[in-house]
Enzyme design. Structure first.
Site, mmCIF file in Angstrom:
data_model
loop_
_atom_site.group_PDB
_atom_site.id
_atom_site.type_symbol
_atom_site.label_atom_id
_atom_site.label_comp_id
_atom_site.label_asym_id
_atom_site.label_seq_id
_atom_site.Cartn_x
_atom_site.Cartn_y
_atom_site.Cartn_z
ATOM 1 N N CYS A 89 98.443 -3.547 64.381
ATOM 2 C CA CYS A 89 98.471 -2.103 64.179
ATOM 3 C C CYS A 89 99.197 -1.338 65.289
ATOM 4 O O CYS A 89 99.098 -0.129 65.349
ATOM 5 C CB CYS A 89 97.053 -1.564 64.025
ATOM 6 S SG CYS A 89 96.028 -1.823 65.468
ATOM 7 N N HIS A 131 98.767 17.175 72.470
ATOM 8 C CA HIS A 131 98.461 17.934 71.244
ATOM 9 C C HIS A 131 99.678 18.133 70.370
ATOM 10 O O HIS A 131 99.636 17.951 69.172
ATOM 11 C CB HIS A 131 97.979 19.339 71.638
ATOM 12 C CG HIS A 131 96.569 19.354 72.053
ATOM 13 N ND1 HIS A 131 96.114 20.098 73.090
ATOM 14 C CD2 HIS A 131 95.502 18.720 71.545
ATOM 15 C CE1 HIS A 131 94.823 19.923 73.215
ATOM 16 N NE2 HIS A 131 94.430 19.083 72.298
HETATM 17 C C1 PEP Z 1 97.643 -0.523 70.439
HETATM 18 O O1 PEP Z 1 97.323 -0.626 71.623
HETATM 19 O O2 PEP Z 1 98.529 -1.214 69.895
HETATM 20 C C2 PEP Z 1 97.005 0.469 69.574
HETATM 21 C C3 PEP Z 1 97.240 0.489 68.285
HETATM 22 O O3 PEP Z 1 96.189 1.398 70.163
HETATM 23 P P1 PEP Z 1 96.702 2.702 70.979
HETATM 24 O O4 PEP Z 1 98.169 2.808 70.767
HETATM 25 O O5 PEP Z 1 95.944 3.845 70.426
HETATM 26 O O6 PEP Z 1 96.315 2.308 72.365
#
Ligand code: PEP
Ligand code: MG
Length: 574
Positions: free
Chosen positions: A505, A196
């Site tokens: 991403c 959090h």
């Molecule tokens: C990733 O795995 O690169 C991603 C963007 O998702 P998370 O970091 O939320 O697992």
């Protein structure tokens, strides 16, 4: 390292860089006296004192919640809900009362015993989201024991804009009081990016690093310290040379932020769109202010973290709509719940798994919990009337999962039609590329989806078999490993051949060398934690496209991650 400086490497939890003075916060629990309570009347008095402490804690938590709501927003205010629920939980209340009456313990001692038992039971699951609840438990324990033993709170507010909080972990109460005017940065031994307080720190733009083994042992109050929330590095007693380097980097970062948002292409035509990664809908406006051309990843776990109940359709619809409306005419990629692994909400009852990161997670949980998932899909189809919402599926291994999600999406659409609820007819569906299977099968996935997005955080973890949350392995968790780059190149090729957009991403896209490698290998959209946008925009704008491509090809051909870093090094710096 020179001049007695100590450098520790942990996990980046909130972007940004800051220097200040150590302010250690020790959450030691007081030890209640062990004597038993003689006499019925005295025991009744202890019961009374316990109930008074519960009532007092409720008033205190309600007021912290109201303050968090006013300062930060509704979603953030909910971080106190688990503690408020615990105050009514018969396991907590009756359990403690039983110890007072039957075992003749003082209220403080009885409460301490009961909380120890609950902690023991909860910690056996090992899931970090449950572990976050342990942090709630600790917060509550501290509050009530301090009240019963008439001790002051360990965190007395003190206006010091240079304070760098150094702690084992942060409690939710402290998190809600975080104020960028009073806290320069945070460094902790424990915690995760999904804690959090880390989510709050990101939304307040307070740099933070977690998972710093041995941090408390190595720091003293008022020592100078630098916290780099982009790289996960912390330097204690940095000395003049490091401080000067820090000042240079910080003033450069300020300059980038102040540059007006402009076109995203590089000087010589390397077109890369920059979108933002968001953990909270409330960040959408700020991300737009940083020049994001849309949202490349809206994580939706904020809707379930720490909750005892699944989120309803209206609440979800309002959250997705809020983000879509902040980006009119721009893509807003919403990732469906990525639960399991390092994020398990209390209401799903995490089953104990030997390898949670290889267990029930991502799309596996969604198709397993159609009721939870249907509500999300319905909310998304409705919110898509207010913007360019696109649905992204996490942890996909192959076309079968995409097929299942499309079926569930069609069912959600039919349910809305039956209810006469307005909704979008066609919403693009994309897959995250987070496993080697998805990367190697990208051509098949591209044929079944509208876009692909490389989630480098997990792709690196699964390609190299290195746990992304293990701070001790951070030095071999290498997003520039040529095996990772080779999978990226393969996904780009598959997307190009199928005419499907490929974006990235993960955190790699928000780091200068990672962004250069991804863009140079042909990824056309980078989605980054929004505070990193100005730096990445500037970098991609000022480096010639041809040189970026050349360096990325050299990195791909390198023997190892260090070789890849050397290949990209000339393009870094001013
Ligand atoms: C990733 O795995 O690169 C991603 C963007 O998702 P998370 O970091 O939320 O697992
Ligand atoms: Mg992921």
């Amino acid at each position: 390292m020179s001049g007695g400086a100590i450098e520790l490497v942990g996990l980046a939890a909130s972007e940004g860089i800051a220097a200040g003075r150590v302010r250690r916060i020790l959450w030691e629990l007081p030890e209640p006296p062990a004597a038993t309570i003689a006499g019925r009347r005295n025991r009744l008095r202890e019961l009374e004192r316990f109930r008074e402490a519960l009532a007092w804690a409720r008033t205190r938590l309600e007021s912290l919640k109201a303050d968090a709501r006013a300062r930060l927003g509704e979603v953030e205010a909910r971080i106190f809900d688990p503690q408020l629920l615990m105050l009514e939980d018969p396991e907590v209340v009756r359990g403690t009362e039983g110890y007072i009456v039957e075992n003749r313990l003082s209220a403080a001692r009885a409460f301490q015993w009961r909380m120890l038992e609950l902690r023991e039971r909860w910690s056996r699951t090992g899931h970090p989201m449950v572990l976050d609840r342990l942090n709630d438990l600790h917060d509550l324990k501290l509050r009530i024991l301090n009240r019963l033993l008439a001790r002051p709170s360990p965190w007395e507010e003190e206006a010091d804009p240079n304070a760098v909080i150094v702690a084992r972990n942060l409690t939710p109460s402290l998190a809600a009081r975080l104020d960028p005017a009073q806290v320069a940065a945070i460094a902790t031994e424990e915690g995760t990016r999904t804690s959090h307080w880390a989510i709050l720190a990101r939304s307040l733009r307070i740099p933070a690093v977690v998972g710093l083994a041995g941090l408390l042992e190595r720091t003293r109050d008022r020592q100078p310290i630098i916290v780099d929330g982009a790289t996960g590095r912390v330097v204690i007693e940095p000395g003049p040379v490091r401080m000067e380097r820090f000042e240079r980097r910080r003033s450069k970062m300020r300059g980038w932020r102040e540059e007006a948002a402009g076109p995203e292409e590089g000087d010589e035509g390397l077109r890369v769109a920059l979108r933002a990664n968001l953990d909270l809908p409330g960040d959408a406006r700020r991300a737009r202010g940083s020049g994001a051309a849309g949202v490349g990843l809206l994580r939706t776990e904020f809707l379930v973290a720490g909750r005892n109940r699944a989120p309803g359709e209206e609440e979800q619809y309002a959250a997705y709509r809020q983000v879509a409306e902040a980006f009119p005419g721009r893509p807003v990629v919403v990732r469906t719940f990525d639960l399991g692994g390092d994020k398990f909400p209390a209401f799903l009852r995490a089953r104990l798994e030997d390898n949670p990161l290889l267990g029930r997670r991502g799309v596996r949980v969604c198709v397993d919990e159609p009721e939870l998932f249907q509500v999300q899909l319905r909310a998304l189809l409705r919110a898509a009337l207010h913007g360019d919402i696109r649905i992204m599926i996490p942890m996909v291994n192959g076309a079968a999962e995409v097929g299942m999600v499309r079926e569930l999406l069609a069912a959600a659409g039919e349910a809305l039609d039956r209810a006469g609820a307005p909704r979008a007819r066609k919403v693009p569906v994309g897959a995250m590329i987070e496993t080697p299977a998805a990367a190697l099968g990208a051509a098949t996935l591209a044929a079944r989806t509208d876009f692909l997005s490389i989630g480098t955080n997990d792709l690196v973890q699964y390609t190299l078999a290195v746990d992304r949350t293990n701070a001790r392995l951070a030095h071999i968790y290498d997003s520039l490993h040529p095996a990772v780059l080779s999978l990226v190149a393969q996904v780009v090729r598959a997307g190009r051949e199928a005419g499907v957009e490929v974006s990235a991403c993960g955190e790699m896209a928000g780091r200068p060398s990672g962004a250069l490698a991804l863009a140079g290998l042909g990824v056309k959209v980078l989605s980054v934690a929004w505070p990193s946008l100005p730096e990445i925009r500037r970098l991609l704008r000022t480096r010639p496209a041809g040189r970026i491509r050349q360096a990325a090809v050299a990195a791909l051909a390198a023997e190892d991650g260090d070789g890849a870093r050397r290949a990209l090094a000339d393009l870094l710096g001013d």
